[in-house]
Scaffold this motif. Structure first.
Motif, PDB file in Angstrom:
ATOM      1  N   ASP A   1      41.259  37.822  33.786  1.00 12.98           N
ATOM      2  CA  ASP A   1      42.516  38.614  34.702  1.00 12.98           C
ATOM      3  C   ASP A   1      43.387  38.873  33.537  1.00 12.98           C
ATOM      4  O   ASP A   1      44.068  39.722  33.397  1.00 12.98           O
ATOM      5  N   GLU A   2      43.672  37.758  32.259  1.00 11.65           N
ATOM      6  CA  GLU A   2      44.564  38.102  31.250  1.00 11.65           C
ATOM      7  C   GLU A   2      44.045  39.358  30.360  1.00 11.65           C
ATOM      8  O   GLU A   2      45.201  40.044  30.092  1.00 11.65           O
ATOM      9  N   GLU A   3      42.910  39.546  30.220  1.00 10.26           N
ATOM     10  CA  GLU A   3      42.340  40.686  29.378  1.00 10.26           C
ATOM     11  C   GLU A   3      42.559  41.945  30.080  1.00 10.26           C
ATOM     12  O   GLU A   3      43.038  43.000  29.492  1.00 10.26           O
TER      13      GLU A   3
ATOM     14  N   TRP B   1      34.484  39.662  28.279  1.00  5.74           N
ATOM     15  CA  TRP B   1      35.550  38.302  28.015  1.00  5.74           C
ATOM     16  C   TRP B   1      34.810  37.112  28.853  1.00  5.74           C
ATOM     17  O   TRP B   1      33.901  37.401  29.823  1.00  5.74           O
TER      18      TRP B   1
ATOM     19  N   ASP C   1      44.780  42.547  32.378  1.00  8.40           N
ATOM     20  CA  ASP C   1      46.628  42.854  32.592  1.00  8.40           C
ATOM     21  C   ASP C   1      46.793  43.196  31.008  1.00  8.40           C
ATOM     22  O   ASP C   1      47.603  44.275  31.082  1.00  8.40           O
ATOM     23  N   ALA C   2      46.309  42.785  30.112  1.00  9.87           N
ATOM     24  CA  ALA C   2      46.433  43.369  28.718  1.00  9.87           C
ATOM     25  C   ALA C   2      46.352  44.857  28.510  1.00  9.87           C
ATOM     26  O   ALA C   2      46.840  45.633  27.912  1.00  9.87           O
TER      27      ALA C   2
ATOM     28  N   LEU D   1      39.261  34.293  31.079  1.00  4.22           N
ATOM     29  CA  LEU D   1      40.100  35.233  30.433  1.00  4.22           C
ATOM     30  C   LEU D   1      40.080  36.598  31.033  1.00  4.22           C
ATOM     31  O   LEU D   1      40.849  37.411  30.615  1.00  4.22           O
TER      32      LEU D   1
END
Length: 502
Positions: free
Chosen positions: A415-417, A409, A419-420, A413
């Motif tokens: 942290d967002e990935e 990633w 978390d997902a 992105l």
């Protein structure tokens, strides 16, 4: 394989000779391989080895230091050219088409190659080929600017110009020095890959047969030296230019070596072979005289930058191909030879490698003990998200593993990935992650695990360093320890002192 005696010295010791490393070659070099009917060795030179005109002269001198052999030369791009090419592509996205010629990375690339070509007195034909490539490069950047898109396919085409320029220049220089040499783009020899742009895999079945035919023994009293682009191939289905990943010239060299059934490939770098640790971490790191294929593969995968991670695959297929890592700045150093097997009776630790900026993911089942299919479910989630893992440790109801988010990633992105990814385990397991971790890989004789770990944990305990996770590789050559980022370098320095006494 030992080089011939230095031409500027009546006597030259077998140990490293600093004078020999800096000697200027004669105006006319002796053609190697006069008595050879076929290529006998592949010699690969990295970007730092061909960084400028003077380095190319040194490389030519190295090549001719083995007059009894006919080499196939595989070259990387000059110096930092590949980085400049990728930088130019990125900057083209925010530059108008009419201003592309003013991009600083493009100007730097043109200046580097034109200056070197003039210094090396390359012929008019080679000058014309290089200017044509530079114009083609500029037009590609204009296209990127117009389309406002830098696709993986375009990235590979962009990155290819470095090797295509360096090989044409070097072959022309050899000819100017009176040697017979011919430049080849890798696909001219038949190097074929998957269509996974920016990190393609070599397709061995069609590739090996085509290379063997293309470089079959030549007729005539003198033999032509092939000069081949590293790092490049053509996709099997698209026919487009592909790259084999950063450092892929090593893989190109071993593929050619395997195709020709050679006993040895030489990979010339800017270090005295594979070292016991990264010299930026351990200033007294030592050369390792010999490695196995498995050890070299583990070293490359876990962060050592001496060889491409897949460079040993052709050697494994050949089973007799040795890979020798040598220093183009210190040609008299013995280097490191990599073979299928070696005597491990007296080996405890071989090398210590650091892989930074990894993420530790813990996954714990929310179901009862003995529930079958837990691991299958976990790795199914990774497959669905197209995520590969580095190190794994398991129990009946939990699994810990490491990821390298920077390879999956963009930085913004991550942290967002993550978390997902954690949410993807909902209903199956409880997942959590820790950023800013490091993997310390101990490339060692795992048959002596108890002795090794006793010494390692004694050292880490005295340094106050806690291990978050430990895993032993199936190859039986690697023990991996996961520690906090800030603890990794002190840990490696301390372990190195314990095992290598320096």
């Amino acid at each position: 394989m030992r080089p011939s005696r230095c031409r500027s010295h009546k006597r030259c010791p077998s140990s490293a000779c600093s004078a020999a490393a800096s000697v200027k070659p004669s105006s006319k070099l002796k053609q190697p391989g006069i008595d050879q009917g076929k290529v006998t060795v592949v010699m690969k030179f990295g970007g730092s080895s061909v960084a400028n005109a003077q380095r190319m002269r040194e490389v030519a001198d190295i090549v001719c230091s083995f007059p009894e052999h006919l080499p196939c030369i595989v070259l990387s791009a000059m110096g930092k050219t590949t980085n400049l090419l990728l930088q130019a592509g990125t900057e083209a996205l925010t530059t108008s088409p009419s201003s592309i010629r003013s991009l600083q990375p493009l100007r730097d690339i043109k200046e580097l190659h034109r200056t070197a070509a003039n210094d090396l007195r390359v012929d008019g034909k080679a000058h014309g080929e290089m200017e044509s490539l530079l114009n083609e490069l500029q037009q590609l950047l204009v296209g990127i600017s117009i389309m406002q898109d830098l696709t993986p396919r375009a990235l590979d085409s962009l990155a290819s110009f470095g090797e295509r320029l360096s090989t044409r220049m070097f072959a022309a220089f050899l000819r100017a020095e009176g040697l017979l040499a011919q430049q080849y783009d890798a696909w001219d020899l038949g190097l074929t890959s998957t269509d996974d742009f920016t990190n393609a895999d070599v397709l061995y079945e069609p590739t090996l047969e085509k290379i063997a035919a293309a470089l079959a023994p030549q007729d005539g009293p003198l033999r032509t030296i092939p000069v081949v682009t590293g790092f490049l191939a053509r996709g099997q289905n698209t026919g487009a230019i592909t790259t084999l990943g950063r450092g892929g010239s090593d893989l190109s060299a071993t593929v050619i070596g395997a195709a020709l059934d050679l006993p040895e490939v030489q990979v010339w770098k800017d270090v005295d072979g594979v070292l016991t640790s990264d010299p930026r971490i351990v200033d007294r790191a030592l050369p390792v005289p010999m490695l196995t294929y498995d050890e070299a593969t583990e070293l490359a995968f876990f962060g050592a930058q001496v060889l491409h991670p897949q460079a040993m695959q052709p050697a494994l297929q050949s089973r007799r191909l040795a890979v020798r890592v040598k220093n183009s700045y210190n040609r008299r150093a013995d280097g490191t030879v990599i073979v299928q097997q070696r005597d491990m009776a007296n080996v405890l630790m071989t090398s210590i490698v650091l892989k930074s900026n990894v993420t530790l993911l813990d996954v714990v089942s929310t179901r009862m003990l003995g529930q079958f299919g837990f691991l299958s479910t976990v790795f199914g989630i990774f497959a669905d998200n197209k995520i590969s893992v580095d190190v794994v440790a398991t129990s009946e109801i939990s699994i810990s593993l490491t990821l390298d988010p920077s390879k999956m990633w963009s930085r913004d992105l991550i942290d967002e990935e993550l978390d997902a990814l954690v949410l993807a385990f909902k209903g199956v397991a409880k997942a959590s992650y820790q950023r800013n971790m490091s993997i310390i890989s101990l490339i060692c004789n795992v048959q002596r695990t108890s002795q090794i770990l006793e010494k390692v944990f004694k050292v880490l305990g005295s340094e106050g360093i806690n291990v978050k996770m430990m895993s032993q590789g199936a190859s039986k050559t690697n023990i991996s320890l996961v520690v906090g980022e800030e603890e990794a370098r002190p840990a490696i320095a301390a372990i190195h002192r314990e095992f290598f006494h320096c």
